[in-house]
Motif scaffolding. Structure first.
Motif, PDB file in Angstrom:
ATOM      1  N   ASN A  36      62.455 -46.247  11.257  1.00 29.52           N
ATOM      2  CA  ASN A  36      61.574 -45.112  11.111  1.00 29.52           C
ATOM      3  C   ASN A  36      61.705 -44.729   9.892  1.00 29.52           C
ATOM      4  O   ASN A  36      60.431 -44.560   9.385  1.00 29.52           O
ATOM      5  CB  ASN A  36      61.834 -43.986  12.061  1.00 29.52           C
ATOM      6  CG  ASN A  36      61.337 -44.479  13.358  1.00 29.52           C
ATOM      7  OD1 ASN A  36      61.045 -45.827  14.000  1.00 29.52           O
ATOM      8  ND2 ASN A  36      62.391 -44.040  14.706  1.00 29.52           N
ATOM      9  N   LEU A  37      62.793 -45.302   8.905  1.00 28.69           N
ATOM     10  CA  LEU A  37      62.754 -44.252   7.648  1.00 28.69           C
ATOM     11  C   LEU A  37      63.043 -45.524   6.281  1.00 28.69           C
ATOM     12  O   LEU A  37      62.303 -45.142   5.630  1.00 28.69           O
ATOM     13  CB  LEU A  37      64.270 -43.550   7.237  1.00 28.69           C
ATOM     14  CG  LEU A  37      64.678 -42.422   7.655  1.00 28.69           C
ATOM     15  CD1 LEU A  37      65.939 -41.879   7.186  1.00 28.69           C
ATOM     16  CD2 LEU A  37      63.074 -41.555   6.864  1.00 28.69           C
ATOM     17  N   LEU A  41      61.010 -44.936   2.566  1.00 28.85           N
ATOM     18  CA  LEU A  41      62.367 -45.466   1.621  1.00 28.85           C
ATOM     19  C   LEU A  41      61.351 -46.254   1.048  1.00 28.85           C
ATOM     20  O   LEU A  41      61.241 -46.321  -0.536  1.00 28.85           O
ATOM     21  CB  LEU A  41      63.334 -45.646   2.449  1.00 28.85           C
ATOM     22  CG  LEU A  41      64.465 -46.110   1.386  1.00 28.85           C
ATOM     23  CD1 LEU A  41      64.508 -44.766   0.468  1.00 28.85           C
ATOM     24  CD2 LEU A  41      65.480 -46.246   1.430  1.00 28.85           C
TER      25      LEU A  41
END
Length: 156
Positions: A36-37, A41
């Motif tokens: 999800n990140l 990122l």
């Protein structure tokens, strides 16, 4: 770095020994969080890379290097106070900026204000704590960040 890898592998092995089921659940949650990140990122890393490519290194050093003076502290404090960058992106960004020649003092002020001062979020903070408290808190943390940066500047 090797120490962290060994510590992580050992902890994972111990966790598997004590509770395989909980370890697998934790690994799945961690992988889900990472997935999800990852898009956010990657986008931020790409944007930072583009900005660092477009802005000459000499300019970064001139305005934020060791010889830039007190104005670089003020600029870092302003940028950190208005930016809404999460810590997991800010710290790698700080590493890239240090490698580009930005002083440790400026990085300390930037990260400190980024995490502790939020001029953009003052209206929300004022809603819960009152405008007076929100302004006092942000002002004290801003002054504290400048003090921290100055101490770091003397040390490094």
């Amino acid at each position: 770095m090797n120490f962290i890898i060994i510590l992580t592998a050992t902890s994972l092995l111990l966790s598997l020994i004590f509770s395989r089921q909980k370890t697998l659940i934790g690994l799945k949650k961690g992988l889900t969080m990472f997935v999800n990140l990852l898009p956010v990122l990657l986008v931020v890393i790409i944007l930072i890379s583009i900005i660092l490519y477009l802005v000459p290194n000499d300019m970064i050093i001139r305005y934020f290097g060791k010889e830039a003076g007190f104005l670089s502290y003020i600029a870092a404090a302003i940028i950190g106070s208005i930016a809404l960058i999460p810590g997991f992106i800010a710290y790698p960004l700080a590493g890239v900026l240090v490698k580009s020649g930005v002083s440790y003092a400026v990085i300390a002020i930037f990260i400190t204000t980024l995490m502790m001062v939020g001029f953009i979020s003052i209206p929300l903070e004022a809603k819960y704590f009152g405008m007076r408290i929100a302004i006092i808190r942000n002002t004290l943390f801003l002054v504290g960040a400048l003090i921290i940066g100055s101490i770091i500047g003397l040390m490094f």
